[in-house]
Design a protein around this motif. Sequence first.
Motif, mmCIF file in Angstrom:
data_model
loop_
_atom_site.group_PDB
_atom_site.id
_atom_site.type_symbol
_atom_site.label_atom_id
_atom_site.label_comp_id
_atom_site.label_asym_id
_atom_site.label_seq_id
_atom_site.Cartn_x
_atom_site.Cartn_y
_atom_site.Cartn_z
ATOM 1 N N ARG A 49 -43.468 -45.324 18.008
ATOM 2 C CA ARG A 49 -44.094 -45.654 19.282
ATOM 3 C C ARG A 49 -43.649 -44.700 20.370
ATOM 4 N NH1 ARG A 49 -42.037 -51.339 21.396
ATOM 5 N NH2 ARG A 49 -42.766 -50.469 23.361
ATOM 6 N N ALA A 50 -44.104 -44.916 21.577
ATOM 7 C CA ALA A 50 -43.888 -44.007 22.696
ATOM 8 C C ALA A 50 -42.408 -43.667 22.873
ATOM 9 C CB ALA A 50 -44.437 -44.625 23.971
ATOM 10 N N SER B 205 -40.827 -42.323 25.199
ATOM 11 C CA SER B 205 -40.269 -42.595 26.520
ATOM 12 C C SER B 205 -39.818 -44.050 26.668
ATOM 13 C CB SER B 205 -41.287 -42.246 27.596
ATOM 14 O OG SER B 205 -42.470 -43.000 27.424
ATOM 15 N N ASP B 206 -40.089 -44.889 25.683
ATOM 16 C CA ASP B 206 -39.608 -46.268 25.700
ATOM 17 C C ASP B 206 -38.235 -46.415 25.063
ATOM 18 O OD1 ASP B 206 -42.876 -47.765 25.021
ATOM 19 O OD2 ASP B 206 -41.950 -47.102 26.890
ATOM 20 N N CYS C 27 -34.018 -43.891 28.894
ATOM 21 C CA CYS C 27 -35.420 -43.580 28.593
ATOM 22 C C CYS C 27 -35.959 -42.482 29.506
ATOM 23 C CB CYS C 27 -36.299 -44.815 28.768
ATOM 24 S SG CYS C 27 -35.907 -46.175 27.684
ATOM 25 N N ASN D 116 -39.454 -35.758 26.488
ATOM 26 C CA ASN D 116 -40.308 -36.853 26.043
ATOM 27 C C ASN D 116 -41.647 -36.345 25.504
ATOM 28 O OD1 ASN D 116 -38.313 -38.669 26.610
ATOM 29 N ND2 ASN D 116 -39.248 -39.433 28.505
ATOM 30 N N ASN E 229 -40.979 -35.641 21.949
ATOM 31 C CA ASN E 229 -40.329 -36.708 21.172
ATOM 32 C C ASN E 229 -38.982 -36.261 20.619
ATOM 33 O OD1 ASN E 229 -42.672 -38.082 21.677
ATOM 34 N ND2 ASN E 229 -43.143 -38.542 19.542
ATOM 35 N N ARG F 297 -35.376 -48.947 31.865
ATOM 36 C CA ARG F 297 -35.566 -47.529 31.578
ATOM 37 C C ARG F 297 -34.432 -46.664 32.108
ATOM 38 N NH1 ARG F 297 -40.217 -46.675 29.566
ATOM 39 N NH2 ARG F 297 -40.427 -44.526 30.256
#
Length: 127
Positions: free
Chosen positions: A27-28, A30-31, A53, A74, A77, A104
């Motif tokens: 998943r994202a 940045s999370d 994050c 980000n 990744n 975050r």
Amino acid sequence: QVQLVESGGGLVQAGGSLRLSCAASGRAFSDYAMGWFRQAPGKVREIVAAISCTGRRTYYADSAKGRFTISRENAKNTVYLQMNSLKPEDTAVYYCATQVQEDRFRVLVRNDEYDYWGQGTQVTVSS
């Protein structure tokens, strides 16, 4: 499910530098809060550095302060650990870890705060 793949380890002389990378899938990115840990033979796994994050907050173990830098991209990744002025006592298997975080700006520094781990990359520093 998150998968982490570390790279960049190797053999280096004392005083040298290495940059470790950890690529994440899932998943994202940045999370995720991210961390770098290490484990030397016969020792427990210990935190080296961690990053929130957003990348705006970082944490360094005393052994890493002034020598190591954690950063993240980000868009790629990927999280990095730039290691300078390496010492023989830095020899260990280095692990990347991640955990989804709603806060975050929070950094996670304990092993048990992370659910996902990479396979590790060996760093050996010769004297």
